[in-house]
Design an enzyme around this catalytic site. Structure first.
Site, PDB file in Angstrom:
ATOM      1  CG  ASP A  36      -4.639   5.822   3.406  1.00  0.00           C
ATOM      2  OD1 ASP A  36      -5.585   6.494   2.958  1.00  0.00           O
ATOM      3  OD2 ASP A  36      -3.679   5.448   2.720  1.00  0.00           O
ATOM      4  CG  ASP A  37      -8.904   5.594   2.154  1.00  0.00           C
ATOM      5  OD1 ASP A  37      -8.434   6.746   2.094  1.00  0.00           O
ATOM      6  OD2 ASP A  37      -9.042   4.863   1.156  1.00  0.00           O
ATOM      7  CB  CYS A  76      -4.387   9.515  -0.375  1.00  0.00           C
ATOM      8  SG  CYS A  76      -5.524   8.120  -0.278  1.00  0.00           S
ATOM      9  CE  LYS A 132      -1.480   6.979   0.832  1.00  0.00           C
ATOM     10  NZ  LYS A 132      -2.855   6.486   0.584  1.00  0.00           N
ATOM     11  CG  HIS A 134      -0.302   8.876  -2.492  1.00  0.00           C
ATOM     12  ND1 HIS A 134      -1.656   8.783  -2.277  1.00  0.00           N
ATOM     13  CD2 HIS A 134      -0.131   8.731  -3.836  1.00  0.00           C
ATOM     14  CE1 HIS A 134      -2.275   8.577  -3.432  1.00  0.00           C
ATOM     15  NE2 HIS A 134      -1.366   8.540  -4.387  1.00  0.00           N
ATOM     16  CG  HIS A 213      -5.850   2.946   0.901  1.00  0.00           C
ATOM     17  ND1 HIS A 213      -5.980   2.126  -0.201  1.00  0.00           N
ATOM     18  CD2 HIS A 213      -5.917   4.222   0.440  1.00  0.00           C
ATOM     19  CE1 HIS A 213      -6.124   2.890  -1.279  1.00  0.00           C
ATOM     20  NE2 HIS A 213      -6.093   4.165  -0.921  1.00  0.00           N
ATOM     21  CG  ASP A 271      -5.716   9.833   3.949  1.00  0.00           C
ATOM     22  OD1 ASP A 271      -6.686   9.193   4.423  1.00  0.00           O
ATOM     23  OD2 ASP A 271      -5.141   9.498   2.900  1.00  0.00           O
ATOM     24  CG  ASN A 272      -9.184  10.205   2.341  1.00  0.00           C
ATOM     25  OD1 ASN A 272      -8.061  10.214   1.808  1.00  0.00           O
ATOM     26  ND2 ASN A 272      -9.867   9.093   2.529  1.00  0.00           N
TER      27      ASN A 272
HETATM   28 CA    CA Z   1      -6.692   8.167   2.017  1.00  0.00          CA
END
Ligand code: CA
Length: 456
Positions: A36-37, A76, A132, A134, A213, A271-272
C-alpha cells in the site's frame, strides 16, 4: 489461449506425480500480495538503497519483473476495484475512494461485479483475505459476502499499527476481534496460518498489507535499525517496509515448508505510487499517489511461479487488471471472451506463445486527471499542468520533455483514442472522499494538489 490450454496436461501430469493423485491438486495455489502506497524507487530490485528488501527482491529475481507495470488508479480503492474485477473500475463508477464509516453504507464495490475470490471459489478454491479491504464497509460489501471463505483484517483505507492507537475494529470474518500484535506481523501470522491450514487443497490467499500507508508506525527495533536515516518519517517508512518484507519472507517460507512452493503463483504489486506524506521515494518518476503521472500509477509488478515461469524481465506495458484473467487461466478456468474484460491473460506472452503487446493502449481517468499510454508514448493531464502533455517514456521516464508541439499527429491520435475509451465509461458513482468529508483537497509544497486526507 489455445496454445496455453495445450500446456495444462503437462503440468497436471507433473503435479500429480509430485503430490499424489487428487485431481484438484493439479491446480496451482495463488498468493496475491498487495503493498500500500509503496514508492516506486524503494525496493532493492528497483534501485532502493537504504532499506533492505531481500525477500521481495528474491521474488523479483526468480520471477517475471514487469518494467512497465501499472495500476488503473492512483488511489487505494479504485485500484483494488479494478484488481478484483479485471475491468477498468470507471466502467462501474468506482472512480474514487469510498468514504469511511457508517456514512458510506451505500458506497462500495458494486455487488453486481464478480470478484476474483468469487471466481476462484467457483473453481473449487479455498479463498482468504488477510489485510486491508477498502471496498465498502456495509455488510453486503464485506469480504465474507464477496467470495472470501476467510477474512482477517480491516475494512477501511488505513489502520494504526499498534493496538493502543486503534479505534476502528479488526475483523475475523464478520466478528470484531482484539489484535494486540504489530499489525504487519499479525497479517503475516494469519497468512502463514492460512497456508498451513489449507495446503492440502488449492487455495487463494490475498495478502493486502496496509504497510507502508500512513500512520507512520514502525516497531522500536526497526527504528533502532534505521537510526542512521535522519528524517523521522523516512525512518519509520524504512521500518514499516522492512517489516513487510520480512513478513513476505515468512509467507514464502511457509509455502516451502508446506511443500507447495513450486506449484504456487505469487503476484506482487503496490496499489498505487508513493505519496509524499509517508516519506516514500518514487525514484526518477514524476508525481506521486493521487496523480496520473508515472509516480502515481507505475508500480512494482512481479509474477513468480517456479514451476511455470522462467525468471525474466518483461517490458511491454501491463496493468493490474491483467492479474484476474492471468490467474484464472493459470488455474485452468480462463475467463470467457464474451465477458470482454479489460485485463488480458499474460501467460501466453510470458511463455512465448504470443508475441507483441498485450495492450494496444492503457488508460486512466481520475476526476479531471487523465492519461493514455500507447507504445512508448504517454499523453497525460495531471495535477501541476493545465493542458495535456505528451512524453516518450522510452527516453523520458521522468515525463520532463513535452513533445506536444513537435508530435501533433501522435498527440491527436492518443487524444482521440482516450476520448473513445472515455465515452464507454459511466459517471463516478460517488464523489471523491475529500468532498464527502468536506476536507480540503489541496496539499502544500511538493505535494501540490495532493489530497492529504489520512484516510486515503
Ligand atoms: Ca494505496
Amino acid at each position: 489461449m489455445k496454445r496455453l490450454l495445450s500446456l495444462v496436461p503437462l503440468f497436471v501430469a507433473a503435479i500429480v506425480s509430485h503430490n499424489g493423485t487428487k485431481a484438484a491438486e493439479s491446480q496451482p495455489n495463488i498468493v496475491l500480495i498487495v503493498a500500500d502506497d509503496l514508492g516506486y524507487g524503494d525496493l532493492g530490485y528497483l534501485g532502493g538503497k537504504d532499506v533492505p528488501t531481500p525477500n521481495v527482491d528474491k521474488l523479483a529475481a526468480d520471477g517475471v519483473r514487469f518494467t512497465s507495470g501499472y495500476v488503473s488508479g492512483p488511489y487505494c480503492s479504485p485500484t483494488r476495484a479494478g484488481l478484483l474485477t479485471g475491468k477498468y473500475q470507471q466502467r462501474f463508477g468506482h472512480e474514487f475512494n469510498p468514504g469511511q464509516g457508517p456514512n458510506s453504507a451505500d458506497i462500495g464495490l458494486s455487488v453486481n461485479e464478480a470478484t476474483l475470490a468469487n471466481r476462484l471459489k467457483s473453481a473449487g478454491y479455498t479463498t482468504g483475505l488477510v489485510g486491508k479491504w477498502h471496498l465498502g464497509n456495509a455488510e453486503k460489501f464485506r469480504p465474507p459476502q464477496r467470495g472470501y471463505d476467510e477474512f482477517f483484517g480491516f475494512l477501511g483505507g488505513a489502520h494504526p499499527y499498534f493496538i493502543e492507537d486503534r479505534q476502528a475494529p479488526i475483523y475475523r470474518g464478520n466478528e470484531e476481534v482484539k489484535e494486540s500484535e504489530y499489525l504487519t506481523d499479525a497479517f503475516t501470522r494469519e497468512a502463514v496460518s492460512f497456508i498451513d491450514r489449507h495446503k492440502e487443497k488449492p487455495f487463494f490467499l490475498q495478502l493486502t498489507y496496509n504497510a507502508v500507508h500512513t500512520p507512520m508506525h514502525a516497531k522500536p527495533e526497526h527504528k533502532k535499525q534505521f537510526a542512521s536515516i535522519a528524517d523521522e518519517t523516512r525512518r519509520n517508512y524504512a521500518g514499516m517496509l522492512f517489516a513487510m518484507d520480512e513478513g513476505i519472507g515468512k509467507v514464502v517460507d511457509a509455502l516451502q515448508k508446506a511443500g507447495v512452493r513450486e506449484n504456487t503463483l505469487i503476484a506482487f504489486i503496490s496499489d498505487n505510487g508513493g505519496p509524499p506524506v509517508n516519506g516514500s521515494s518514487n525514484g526518477s518518476l514524476r508525481g506521486f499517489k493521487a496523480t496520473t503521472w508515472e509516480g502515481g500509477v507505475r508500480v512494482p509488478f512481479i509474477l513468480n511461479w517456479p514451476g511455470q515461469l522462467q525468471a525474466a524481465e518483461y517490458h511491454q506495458p501491463v496493468i493490474q487488471l491483467d492479474l484476474l484473467p492471468t490467474i484464472l487461466a493459470a488455474v485452468g478456468k480462463p475467463v470467457a471472451a464474451e465477458e470482454k474484460l479489460d485485463g488480458v491473460n499474460l501467460l501466453p506472452f510470458l511463455k512465448g506463445d504470443a508475441t507483441g503487446a498485450p495492450h494496444e493502449s492503457l488508460f486512466w481517468r481520475f476526476g479531471q486527471q487523465t492519461a493514455i499510454r500507447q507504445g512508448d508514448w504517454k499523453l497525460v493531464k495531471a495535477n501541476g499542468i493545465d493542458q495535456p502533455a505528451l512524453f516518450n517514456l522510452k527516453d523520458d521516464i521522468g515525463e520532463q520533455h513535452d513533445k506536444s508541439a513537435s508530435e501533433p499527429e501522435v498527440f491527436a491520435k492518443l487524444q482521440k483514442t482516450w476520448d473513445e475509451w472515455n465515452a464507454t465509461l459511466v459517471e463516478p458513482a460517488w464523489k471523491p472522499a475529500a468532498q464527502q468529508h468536506g476536507a480540503k483537497g489541496k496539499g502544500k509544497g511538493k505535494g501540490k494538489g495532493q489530497n492529504k486526507n489520512k484516510n486515503l
